[in-house]
Write a protein that holds these residues in place. Structure first.
Motif, mmCIF file in Angstrom:
data_model
loop_
_atom_site.group_PDB
_atom_site.id
_atom_site.type_symbol
_atom_site.label_atom_id
_atom_site.label_comp_id
_atom_site.label_asym_id
_atom_site.label_seq_id
_atom_site.Cartn_x
_atom_site.Cartn_y
_atom_site.Cartn_z
ATOM 1 N N MET A 1 0.845 -1.170 0.000
ATOM 2 C CA MET A 1 0.000 0.000 0.000
ATOM 3 C C MET A 1 0.893 1.235 0.000
ATOM 4 O O MET A 1 1.887 1.286 0.705
ATOM 5 N N HIS A 2 0.515 2.207 -0.789
ATOM 6 C CA HIS A 2 1.215 3.489 -0.827
ATOM 7 C C HIS A 2 0.281 4.570 -0.310
ATOM 8 O O HIS A 2 -0.916 4.540 -0.579
ATOM 9 N N SER A 3 0.839 5.496 0.420
ATOM 10 C CA SER A 3 0.052 6.615 0.936
ATOM 11 C C SER A 3 0.816 7.900 0.622
ATOM 12 O O SER A 3 1.696 8.318 1.367
ATOM 13 N N TYR A 4 0.471 8.490 -0.511
ATOM 14 C CA TYR A 4 1.153 9.705 -0.953
ATOM 15 C C TYR A 4 0.498 10.933 -0.326
ATOM 16 O O TYR A 4 -0.723 11.014 -0.250
ATOM 17 N N THR A 5 1.327 11.883 0.080
ATOM 18 C CA THR A 5 0.795 13.177 0.481
ATOM 19 C C THR A 5 0.477 13.944 -0.799
ATOM 20 O O THR A 5 0.914 13.564 -1.891
ATOM 21 N N ALA A 44 5.397 4.136 0.577
ATOM 22 C CA ALA A 44 5.205 2.731 0.946
ATOM 23 C C ALA A 44 5.375 2.535 2.457
ATOM 24 O O ALA A 44 4.601 1.797 3.082
ATOM 25 N N GLU A 45 6.372 3.191 3.040
ATOM 26 C CA GLU A 45 6.577 3.097 4.489
ATOM 27 C C GLU A 45 5.371 3.678 5.234
ATOM 28 O O GLU A 45 4.884 3.082 6.194
ATOM 29 N N ARG A 46 4.903 4.828 4.784
ATOM 30 C CA ARG A 46 3.742 5.453 5.412
ATOM 31 C C ARG A 46 2.504 4.561 5.250
ATOM 32 O O ARG A 46 1.725 4.377 6.185
ATOM 33 N N GLY A 47 2.348 3.974 4.085
ATOM 34 C CA GLY A 47 1.218 3.082 3.839
ATOM 35 C C GLY A 47 1.252 1.846 4.717
ATOM 36 O O GLY A 47 0.211 1.399 5.209
ATOM 37 N N ALA A 52 -1.012 -1.132 9.241
ATOM 38 C CA ALA A 52 -0.864 -1.757 10.559
ATOM 39 C C ALA A 52 -1.818 -1.126 11.569
ATOM 40 O O ALA A 52 -2.429 -1.826 12.391
ATOM 41 N N ALA A 53 -1.974 0.182 11.499
ATOM 42 C CA ALA A 53 -2.905 0.866 12.403
ATOM 43 C C ALA A 53 -4.344 0.434 12.120
ATOM 44 O O ALA A 53 -5.133 0.238 13.056
#
Length: 107
Positions: A1-5, A44-47, A52-53
């Motif tokens: 999962m990717h979480s882009y700002t 990817a790290e943020r995702g 996990a949360a």
């Protein structure tokens, strides 16, 4: 999962376009690729942290549902309606948490 700002998404799009134009001219700058990869790695790290949360929220919701079911089963007749409502709310939280996890895993 990717979480882009938003800023990362804009920067990545700009770099992608720049790289595309450079690749058409056969003079791709390795710095462009490196910067895109660093943005992807951070996302990817943020995702992974966000996923996990979400899994933790889902597990907590399931625990709350199990407790609500136990309370409903052991509640005296006068308290059954309140216990049933509490269980229904716990079930709703579990459904919302599961939806969020599935949506995050798909993206």
């Amino acid at each position: 999962m990717h979480s882009y700002t938003r800023a990362e998404s804009r920067e990545r799009t700009k770099l992608f376009r720049q790289g595309f134009r450079q690749s058409l001219a056969d003079c791709l700058d390795p710095d462009v690729r490196r910067r895109i990869e660093s943005i992807d790695q951070a996302a990817a790290e943020r995702g992974a942290l966000e996923l996990a949360a979400l899994h933790k929220v889902q597990a907590d919701a399931r625990q709350d549902l199990a407790a609500a079911k136990a309370v409903e089963r052991t509640a005296p007749r006068a308290d059954k309606a309140a216990a049933r409502e509490s269980r229904k709310q716990a079930e709703q939280r579990v459904r919302l948490a599961e939806r969020a996890v599935h949506k995050a895993e798909r993206s």
